[in-house]
Design an enzyme around this catalytic site. Sequence first.
Site, PDB file in Angstrom:
ATOM      1  N   LYS A 137       0.824  -1.214   0.000  1.00 24.77           N
ATOM      2  CA  LYS A 137       0.000   0.000   0.000  1.00 24.77           C
ATOM      3  C   LYS A 137       0.860   1.267   0.000  1.00 24.77           C
ATOM      4  CE  LYS A 137      -3.996  -2.187   2.186  1.00 24.77           C
ATOM      5  NZ  LYS A 137      -4.955  -2.116   3.317  1.00 24.77           N
ATOM      6  N   TYR A 152     -12.549  -1.774  -3.830  1.00 26.67           N
ATOM      7  CA  TYR A 152     -13.029  -1.908  -2.436  1.00 26.67           C
ATOM      8  C   TYR A 152     -14.551  -1.820  -2.340  1.00 26.67           C
ATOM      9  CZ  TYR A 152      -8.408  -1.957  -0.199  1.00 26.67           C
ATOM     10  OH  TYR A 152      -7.148  -2.304   0.239  1.00 26.67           O
ATOM     11  N   ASN A 209      -1.991   0.184   6.815  1.00 26.99           N
ATOM     12  CA  ASN A 209      -1.502  -1.086   7.369  1.00 26.99           C
ATOM     13  C   ASN A 209      -0.603  -1.872   6.411  1.00 26.99           C
ATOM     14  OD1 ASN A 209      -3.476  -1.920   5.641  1.00 26.99           O
ATOM     15  ND2 ASN A 209      -4.766  -2.913   7.170  1.00 26.99           N
ATOM     16  N   HIS A 246      -2.132  -5.418   1.431  1.00 29.71           N
ATOM     17  CA  HIS A 246      -3.446  -6.042   1.189  1.00 29.71           C
ATOM     18  C   HIS A 246      -3.236  -7.495   0.788  1.00 29.71           C
ATOM     19  CE1 HIS A 246      -7.468  -6.786  -0.471  1.00 29.71           C
ATOM     20  NE2 HIS A 246      -6.828  -7.428  -1.435  1.00 29.71           N
ATOM     21  N   GLU A 276      -9.830 -10.310  -7.666  1.00 30.09           N
ATOM     22  CA  GLU A 276      -8.815  -9.275  -7.476  1.00 30.09           C
ATOM     23  C   GLU A 276      -7.640  -9.428  -8.453  1.00 30.09           C
ATOM     24  OE1 GLU A 276      -9.783  -8.501  -2.738  1.00 30.09           O
ATOM     25  OE2 GLU A 276      -7.828  -9.313  -3.313  1.00 30.09           O
TER      26      GLU A 276
HETATM   27  P1  DAT Z   1      -8.046  -6.735   5.583  1.00 28.14           P
HETATM   28  O1  DAT Z   1      -7.250  -5.731   4.791  1.00 28.14           O
HETATM   29  O2  DAT Z   1      -7.258  -7.281   6.747  1.00 28.14           O
HETATM   30  O3  DAT Z   1      -8.628  -7.826   4.716  1.00 28.14           O
HETATM   31  P2  DAT Z   1     -10.705  -5.561   5.688  1.00 28.14           P
HETATM   32  O4  DAT Z   1     -10.979  -6.287   4.419  1.00 28.14           O
HETATM   33  O5  DAT Z   1     -11.673  -5.718   6.812  1.00 28.14           O
HETATM   34  O6  DAT Z   1      -9.250  -5.946   6.260  1.00 28.14           O
HETATM   35  O7  DAT Z   1     -10.578  -4.015   5.410  1.00 28.14           O
HETATM   36  C1  DAT Z   1      -9.965  -3.554   4.218  1.00 28.14           C
HETATM   37  C2  DAT Z   1      -9.109  -2.363   4.547  1.00 28.14           C
HETATM   38  O8  DAT Z   1      -9.936  -1.309   5.034  1.00 28.14           O
HETATM   39  C3  DAT Z   1      -8.082  -2.592   5.675  1.00 28.14           C
HETATM   40  O9  DAT Z   1      -6.896  -3.188   5.217  1.00 28.14           O
HETATM   41  C4  DAT Z   1      -7.860  -1.195   6.151  1.00 28.14           C
HETATM   42  C5  DAT Z   1      -9.236  -0.571   6.037  1.00 28.14           C
HETATM   43  N1  DAT Z   1      -9.965  -0.674   7.312  1.00 28.14           N
HETATM   44  C6  DAT Z   1     -10.523  -1.785   7.856  1.00 28.14           C
HETATM   45  N2  DAT Z   1     -11.099  -1.532   9.035  1.00 28.14           N
HETATM   46  C7  DAT Z   1     -10.883  -0.206   9.255  1.00 28.14           C
HETATM   47  C8  DAT Z   1     -11.221   0.704  10.298  1.00 28.14           C
HETATM   48  N3  DAT Z   1     -11.902   0.296  11.359  1.00 28.14           N
HETATM   49  N4  DAT Z   1     -10.827   1.996  10.173  1.00 28.14           N
HETATM   50  C9  DAT Z   1     -10.150   2.424   9.086  1.00 28.14           C
HETATM   51  N5  DAT Z   1      -9.798   1.625   8.055  1.00 28.14           N
HETATM   52  C10 DAT Z   1     -10.158   0.341   8.144  1.00 28.14           C
HETATM   53 MG    MG Z   2     -10.071  -7.734   3.244  1.00 27.73          MG
END
Ligand code: DAT
Ligand code: MG
Length: 138
Positions: free
Chosen positions: A9, A49, A112, A115, A126
């Site tokens: 990212k 997304y 973070n 991805h 994807e």
């Molecule tokens: P992951 O990336 O671990 O699969 P996810 O699919 O639940 O997690 O979420 C996609 C992305 O969205 C994640 O990498 C970062 C962002 N995200 C998730 N939860 C969040 C939150 N509570 N606040 C801000 N960004 C968030």
């Molecule tokens: Mg995810």
Amino acid sequence: MERTLAIVKPDAVERGHSGEILKRIEAQGLKISALKKIHLTRAQAERFYDVHKERPFYQSLCEYMTSGPVVIAVLSGEQAITRWRTLMGATDPAKAAPGTIRKDLGVDVQSNAVHGSDAPETAAREIAFFFSTTELLT
Ligand code: DAT
Ligand code: MG
């Protein structure tokens, strides 16, 4: 053999962690079957997304994912999806296990570092989002 999509990212690319992340991927025994660096458009980020479009962080996530270039890879190997998720660590770096990429290189729950696809159907979607089948090697 399974394939998954990995994205380094913008925060991690900006801080010069692309090489370190690709090194960890290869050290784990996963193969890099395709690789490119691109700057996502807002429309691409929103489409990528769209499963999260009802979540409160969706707009901010799309803003962040377009804030700078990303490095996108297709990884392959036995159980590639789970192995890559394990290397990545939990979504929130503060809760990620020691030694994971998100623990070591992530900033916060949004920035973070990486991805990873979460299931075979999402991996297929994807990968096809960014690569044509002729671009996938090994
Ligand atoms: P992951 O990336 O671990 O699969 P996810 O699919 O639940 O997690 O979420 C996609 C992305 O969205 C994640 O990498 C970062 C962002 N995200 C998730 N939860 C969040 C939150 N509570 N606040 C801000 N960004 C968030
Ligand atoms: Mg995810």
